[in-house]
Design an enzyme around this catalytic site. Structure first.
Site, PDB file in Angstrom:
ATOM      1  CG  ASP A 130      -2.070   0.966   1.087  1.00 31.01           C
ATOM      2  OD1 ASP A 130      -3.226   0.514   0.962  1.00 31.01           O
ATOM      3  OD2 ASP A 130      -1.814   2.191   1.088  1.00 31.01           O
ATOM      4  CB  ILE A 131       0.827   4.208  -2.227  1.00 25.19           C
ATOM      5  CG1 ILE A 131       1.924   5.100  -2.762  1.00 25.19           C
ATOM      6  CG2 ILE A 131      -0.458   4.980  -1.980  1.00 25.19           C
ATOM      7  CD1 ILE A 131       1.638   5.637  -4.162  1.00 25.19           C
ATOM      8  CG  ASN A 168     -12.053  -0.530   4.031  1.00 25.97           C
ATOM      9  OD1 ASN A 168     -12.410  -0.897   5.153  1.00 25.97           O
ATOM     10  ND2 ASN A 168     -10.848  -0.038   3.792  1.00 25.97           N
ATOM     11  CG  HIS A 202      -8.740  -3.180  -2.276  1.00 29.56           C
ATOM     12  ND1 HIS A 202      -9.609  -2.426  -3.021  1.00 29.56           N
ATOM     13  CD2 HIS A 202      -8.549  -2.516  -1.124  1.00 29.56           C
ATOM     14  CE1 HIS A 202      -9.929  -1.340  -2.350  1.00 29.56           C
ATOM     15  NE2 HIS A 202      -9.316  -1.364  -1.178  1.00 29.56           N
ATOM     16  CG  MET A 203      -8.043  -9.355   2.160  1.00 29.02           C
ATOM     17  SD  MET A 203      -8.135 -11.178   2.097  1.00 29.02           S
ATOM     18  CE  MET A 203      -9.867 -11.438   1.719  1.00 29.02           C
ATOM     19  CG  HIS A 204      -6.787  -2.920   3.178  1.00 33.38           C
ATOM     20  ND1 HIS A 204      -6.057  -1.784   2.933  1.00 33.38           N
ATOM     21  CD2 HIS A 204      -8.015  -2.690   2.650  1.00 33.38           C
ATOM     22  CE1 HIS A 204      -6.814  -0.901   2.305  1.00 33.38           C
ATOM     23  NE2 HIS A 204      -8.018  -1.418   2.114  1.00 33.38           N
TER      24      HIS A 204
HETATM   25  P1  AMP Z   1      -9.634   1.330   0.286  1.00 32.28           P
HETATM   26  O1  AMP Z   1      -9.652   2.573   1.128  1.00 32.28           O
HETATM   27  O2  AMP Z   1     -10.079   0.124   1.038  1.00 32.28           O
HETATM   28  O3  AMP Z   1     -10.353   1.520  -1.026  1.00 32.28           O
HETATM   29  O4  AMP Z   1      -8.112   1.060  -0.013  1.00 32.28           O
HETATM   30  C1  AMP Z   1      -7.449   1.573  -1.118  1.00 32.28           C
HETATM   31  C2  AMP Z   1      -5.995   1.574  -0.758  1.00 32.28           C
HETATM   32  O5  AMP Z   1      -5.235   1.761  -1.937  1.00 32.28           O
HETATM   33  C3  AMP Z   1      -5.588   2.693   0.206  1.00 32.28           C
HETATM   34  O6  AMP Z   1      -5.066   2.126   1.405  1.00 32.28           O
HETATM   35  C4  AMP Z   1      -4.529   3.468  -0.586  1.00 32.28           C
HETATM   36  O7  AMP Z   1      -3.474   3.932   0.219  1.00 32.28           O
HETATM   37  C5  AMP Z   1      -4.076   2.455  -1.607  1.00 32.28           C
HETATM   38  N1  AMP Z   1      -3.517   2.999  -2.832  1.00 32.28           N
HETATM   39  C6  AMP Z   1      -4.011   4.003  -3.586  1.00 32.28           C
HETATM   40  N2  AMP Z   1      -3.233   4.199  -4.660  1.00 32.28           N
HETATM   41  C7  AMP Z   1      -2.232   3.292  -4.590  1.00 32.28           C
HETATM   42  C8  AMP Z   1      -1.102   2.987  -5.417  1.00 32.28           C
HETATM   43  N3  AMP Z   1      -0.840   3.655  -6.554  1.00 32.28           N
HETATM   44  N4  AMP Z   1      -0.274   1.993  -5.018  1.00 32.28           N
HETATM   45  C9  AMP Z   1      -0.517   1.325  -3.885  1.00 32.28           C
HETATM   46  N5  AMP Z   1      -1.571   1.544  -3.077  1.00 32.28           N
HETATM   47  C10 AMP Z   1      -2.408   2.517  -3.424  1.00 32.28           C
END
Ligand code: AMP
Length: 116
Positions: free
Chosen positions: A28-29, A86, A99-101
């Site tokens: 995650d970024i 989420n 996606h799964m965190h």
């Molecule tokens: P959600 O809030 O569950 O939709 O999670 C989306 C996640 O994607 C967030 O935790 C962001 O930090 C992550 N994210 C957004 N853009 C990128 C990217 N380019 N590379 C990696 N993670 C990202």
């Protein structure tokens, strides 16, 4: 299509830490824990958990198995970790490609209380 499709196609950079036929895992970024990896289906675009069809149910298991394999490989499976999905606005979903965190690397606080 979201930016996650571009990550799958390697059109934008990401730190990819896991890949198999169906799942891609990348850091995650904006990490919310010392370990914060996202696991996504590579071959199907499903915007939210609410859009998941019964025929796609196995994908959630694949994401979880990928996260568990990563945790074992990286050596923190015994210490523990959390997986989170989420769905839509109240959960703070920002990217509409399911996606799964995976969160780990520290004692994680409890959750579930309203944030706003
Ligand atoms: P959600 O809030 O569950 O939709 O999670 C989306 C996640 O994607 C967030 O935790 C962001 O930090 C992550 N994210 C957004 N853009 C990128 C990217 N380019 N590379 C990696 N993670 C990202």
């Amino acid at each position: 299509e979201t930016l996650f499709s571009k990550i799958i196609r390697r059109e934008i950079p990401a730190t990819i830490v896991y890949e198999d036929d169906e799942v891609l895992g990348f850091k995650d970024i904006a990490p919310q824990a010392p370990v914060h990896v996202l696991f996504i289906p590579k071959n199907e675009i499903i915007p939210t958990l609410d859009d998941l069809q019964p025929s796609q149910a196995h994908l959630i298991g694949k994401l979880a198995l990928a996260a568990a394999e990563y945790a074992r490989r990286e050596g923190f499976a015994q210490d523990g970790y959390r997986i989170v999905m989420n769905c839509r606005e109240d959960a703070g979903q920002t990217v509409f490609h399911i996606h799964m965190h995976l969160l780990a690397g520290a004692q994680l606080g409890h959750f579930g209380t309203p944030g706003r």
